[in-house]
Design a protein around this motif. Structure first.
Motif, PDB file in Angstrom:
ATOM      1  N   ALA A  53     -28.275 115.572   5.769  1.00 37.72           N
ATOM      2  CA  ALA A  53     -28.456 115.097   7.375  1.00 37.72           C
ATOM      3  C   ALA A  53     -28.743 114.049   7.317  1.00 37.72           C
ATOM      4  CB  ALA A  53     -29.201 115.976   8.091  1.00 37.72           C
ATOM      5  N   LEU A  54     -30.227 113.411   6.130  1.00 38.41           N
ATOM      6  CA  LEU A  54     -30.342 111.971   6.970  1.00 38.41           C
ATOM      7  C   LEU A  54     -29.406 110.891   6.169  1.00 38.41           C
ATOM      8  CD1 LEU A  54     -33.740 112.776   5.196  1.00 38.41           C
ATOM      9  CD2 LEU A  54     -34.049 111.933   7.342  1.00 38.41           C
ATOM     10  N   LEU A  55     -28.782 110.936   5.352  1.00 35.50           N
ATOM     11  CA  LEU A  55     -27.966 110.528   4.475  1.00 35.50           C
ATOM     12  C   LEU A  55     -27.045 110.530   6.285  1.00 35.50           C
ATOM     13  CD1 LEU A  55     -28.319 111.269   0.714  1.00 35.50           C
ATOM     14  CD2 LEU A  55     -28.739 109.789   2.536  1.00 35.50           C
ATOM     15  N   PRO A 112     -32.376 102.997  11.491  1.00 34.50           N
ATOM     16  CA  PRO A 112     -31.888 102.502  10.728  1.00 34.50           C
ATOM     17  C   PRO A 112     -32.692 103.641   9.856  1.00 34.50           C
ATOM     18  CG  PRO A 112     -31.270 101.570  11.803  1.00 34.50           C
ATOM     19  CD  PRO A 112     -32.444 101.810  13.152  1.00 34.50           C
ATOM     20  N   LEU A 113     -32.197 104.534   8.700  1.00 36.93           N
ATOM     21  CA  LEU A 113     -33.228 103.783   7.237  1.00 36.93           C
ATOM     22  C   LEU A 113     -32.678 102.500   6.675  1.00 36.93           C
ATOM     23  CD1 LEU A 113     -32.062 107.408   6.242  1.00 36.93           C
ATOM     24  CD2 LEU A 113     -35.163 107.154   6.703  1.00 36.93           C
ATOM     25  N   ARG A 159     -30.408 107.607   9.795  1.00 35.25           N
ATOM     26  CA  ARG A 159     -31.817 106.673  10.508  1.00 35.25           C
ATOM     27  C   ARG A 159     -32.463 108.434  10.372  1.00 35.25           C
ATOM     28  NH1 ARG A 159     -30.336 103.703  14.315  1.00 35.25           N
ATOM     29  NH2 ARG A 159     -28.487 103.432  14.850  1.00 35.25           N
ATOM     30  N   HIS A 160     -34.145 107.501  10.722  1.00 34.39           N
ATOM     31  CA  HIS A 160     -35.158 108.446  10.463  1.00 34.39           C
ATOM     32  C   HIS A 160     -34.749 109.747  11.376  1.00 34.39           C
ATOM     33  CE1 HIS A 160     -38.094 105.794   8.353  1.00 34.39           C
ATOM     34  NE2 HIS A 160     -37.306 104.657   8.582  1.00 34.39           N
TER      35      HIS A 160
END
Length: 290
Positions: free
Chosen positions: A268-270, A224-225, A274-275
């Protein structure tokens, strides 16, 4: 006339950008282990002086998969995106005319070997800098505080585990690389100054529309970011909207399709939270890795 003021390594301000953009460039020499023309210069403006790196466009080697624009423009775009994220991971960088035409001009970062008076030899300097961030270890699993990258052959018939530190500065850099689609995040592109501030350099191979992400910083893949990263990405998404100053500036440096791809990568990241993970369609780790 008094001697020009030297800029501390960690100081980043509008004055730095003015100095880089308007100052008089004097070439001191060439950095010969680079694949493109990289010139070490001094830049002087209104009593201030600093060392910098100047990469003229005419010294670039054409790349088949980067036919649009120049590598110099991409380096400046990477700086602009990093500043929008608020992380200060890329040294101040501008696009300007110079002794050999238009090129990228970036503030030189002094490492521990340059600034640390108590670093008595190269090993001491390494211990203060990137040597604390990357390592090869004779183990199957990383120790506490480290993240595994993969196994590397160190001699015939023997492998070692390549690891990077579980460091929040590197973690931010992994997010930045995913946003700008960095195709060449090597260990040699990480700099740590005497004040222990981390910088990433050499961002010419970035912003491709196709997935080109190659990096050593896969240790958080799929995790997870952080809340900090999510907040920074949300702010970046707003700044990338049509008409916003950042979007306008990037539109001057990269193509419209590449700018839209940046927006898509941020979204896409949001959405995943996740990384990034390796796609499997492109070599995940640059060569040579260091």
């Amino acid at each position: 006339m008094s001697a020009p003021e030297r800029i501390p390594a960690r100081r980043v301000s509008d004055q730095d950008l003015v100095l880089l953009a308007r100052g008089e460039l004097r070439v001191q020499g060439q950095i010969r282990d680079a694949s493109n023309a990289v010139l070490l210069c001094t830049v002087t403006h209104e009593g201030r002086e600093a060392r910098c790196v100047y990469k003229p466009v005419r010294g670039e080697r054409p790349l088949w998969d980067f036919p649009d624009g120049t590598l110099a423009q991409r380096e400046v775009a990477a700086y602009e995106v990093c500043e929008a994220l608020g992380w200060g991971l890329v040294p101040p960088t501008v696009l300007r005319d110079g002794p050999y035409g238009e090129g990228m001009c970036q503030l030189w970062i002094d490492g521990p070997a340059d600034d640390a008076e108590d670093a008595e030899d190269a090993e001491d300097a390494e211990a203060l800098g990137v040597g604390r961030l990357l390592a090869l270890v004779d183990a199957q699993e990383p120790a506490e505080g480290w993240k595994a990258i993969g196994f590397a052959e160190v001699e015939e018939g023997r492998t070692a585990l390549l690891v990077h530190a579980d460091d929040p500065r590197l973690r931010r850099l992994a997010v930045l690389d995913a946003v700008i689609n960095n195709g060449d995040r090597k260990g040699g592109h990480l700099l740590v100054d005497a004040g222990d501030h981390l910088y990433g350099i050499d961002h010419g191979v970035t912003f491709n529309v196709e997935d080109k992400l190659r990096t050593l910083l896969w240790g958080w893949a799929g995790e997870p970011l952080t809340e900090e990263a999510t907040g920074a990405l949300e702010g970046l998404r707003e700044r990338l909207r049509d008409g916003e100053p950042l979007a306008v500036r990037l539109g001057e440096l990269i193509t419209g399709a590449e700018l839209e791809a940046v927006r898509e990568r941020v979204a896409a990241l949001l959405k995943s939270g996740r990384h990034r993970e390796p796609s499997g369609e492109w070599p995940a780790i640059p060569w040579p890795p260091i």
